[in-house]
Design an enzyme around this catalytic site. Structure first.
Site: not given
Ligand code: PLP
Length: 385
Positions: A70, A179, A201, A325
């Protein structure tokens, strides 16, 4: 028993995805760019997965570009459109204040390079209003990026209405659907967007694989340059096992979506209602509808969210204080702050995100333990009222 209520951080890998990954790792090691049998075998795996992922979001397979997840899909959308639109003189980017860090941090980087960035506010329920976009957008706007569902509170944004406004002003519209994919139905044509990010994932696929859907004709520069992979849009030898797992997860998600979303919404609603009724000083953050069916975000008066998270972990229950994060830090949630919640509520809220393995018995266990855990914390910190 250990209970996992943190599916918005990541999900366990579905057995069909494990099988698909294993099958490729053991049987299809070829490089998909090779013309011989081994290469063509790998290419066929990628083609099948591309079709499965496209089907999940109502897209054409040729419009799917596989990425490392993502975060890369979001970077690709923002940086790729910025670069492609630069010669047009449009130097303005719009997003919302509640985007994921993958968007917000990338926008900060673009702002340092001279892009004008506007972050739209959300209301107290966590929703971006079309009127806010209408007043921020102008003829210099290159891109609007508004997330489909929020990772912390689960609220779903009025994407079709927002995308229509962007389109009328000639701006490209991106949505981060990381999400929402696999949790609620997605049809890129109905949403009317130009770009859409997803990540395997978050719906029982492997980590480190995702996709950016690019509507045919949308101007996006490549951010990873090299060979001619992915129709010249994203260079690098494809991660064939992960792509196969992504495809399998997409197929399972599509098949199970109607029944699973009903089941999870019922579980979540029962959990939420019971907490609100049985533990004083609690409130749900964000609108309760429209929301992805698996998520609730609840604030507990006179409690520190981190302490609650740790206390629950000691009881064998995994929840989160917001985005993965930012957990581990005592930073108040930028999402709850943007909704105008008072500081104490931005620091006393936890996210509970349910998923495939969760059962009624687990929710019962959680509800049985929760009142005592909360009472104890309120007593220990001397904040009992
Ligand atoms: N965008 C959103 C809304 C997310 O919740 C996340 C992951 O927590 C991401 C992007 C990032 O995705 P990835 O973990 O595949 O890099």
């Amino acid at each position: 028993m250990r209970i996992y209520f943190d599916h918005n951080a990541t999900t366990p890998v579905d057995s069909a995805a494990v099988e698909a990954v294993t099958r490729v790792l053991t049987g299809s090691f070829g490089n998909a760019s090779s013309v011989h049998h081994f290469g063509q075998q790998a290419k066929a795996v990628i083609d099948d997965a591309r079709t499965a992922v496209a089907t999940l979001i109502g897209a054409e397979p040729s419009e799917i570009v596989f990425t490392s997840g993502g975060t890369e899909a979001d970077n690709f959308a923002l940086r790729g459109v910025a670069e492609a639109m630069e010669p047009t003189g449009r130097k303005h980017l719009i997003a919302s204040t509640i985007e994921h860090e993958a968007i917000l941090t990338t926008l900060k980087a673009l702002a340092r390079r001279g892009w004008k960035v506007t972050l739209l506010p959300v209301d107290a329920t966590g929703v971006v209003s079309p009127d806010a976009l209408r007043s921020a957008i102008d003829d210099s706007t290159a891109l609007v990026s508004i997330m489909h569902a929020n990772n912390e509170i689960g609220t779903v944004q009025p994407i079709a209405a927002l995308a229509r406004i962007a389109r009328e002003r000639g701006a490209v519209f991106h949505t981060d659907a990381v999400q929402s994919a696999g949790k609620i139905p997605i049809d890129v044509r109905t949403l009317g967007v130009d770009l859409l990010s997803i990540s395997a994932h978050k719906f029982y696929g492997p980590k480190g694989i995702g996709a950016l859907w690019i509507r045919r004709g949308t101007r996006v520069a490549s951010i990873l340059t090299g060979g001619k992979h992915e129709r010249n849009r994203r260079a690098g030898t494809e991660n064939v096992p992960a792509i196969a797992g992504f495809g399998a997860a997409a197929q399972v998600a599509l098949k199970k979506l109607p029944s699973e979303s009903r089941r999870l919404a019922a579980l979540r609603d029962r959990l939420e209602t019971s907490i609100l009724e049985n533990i004083r000083g609690t409130a749900v953050n964000g609108t309760r509808d429209p929301r992805v069916p698996n998520t609730t975000n609840i604030s507990f008066e006179n409690i520190e969210a981190e302490s609650l998270l740790i206390a629950l972990d000691l009881e064998g229950i995994a929840v989160s204080t917001g985005s993965a994060c930012s957990s581990g830090t005592l930073e108040p949630s930028h999402v709850l702050r943007a909704m105008g919640l008072p500081t104490h509520r931005t620091q006393n809220s936890i996210r509970i995100s349910l998923g495939a393995g969760n059962t009624d018995a687990e929710v019962d266990e959680f509800l049985r333990k929760m009142p005592a855990v909360v009472e104890k914390l309120r007593t220990v910190t001397g904040m009992r009222r």
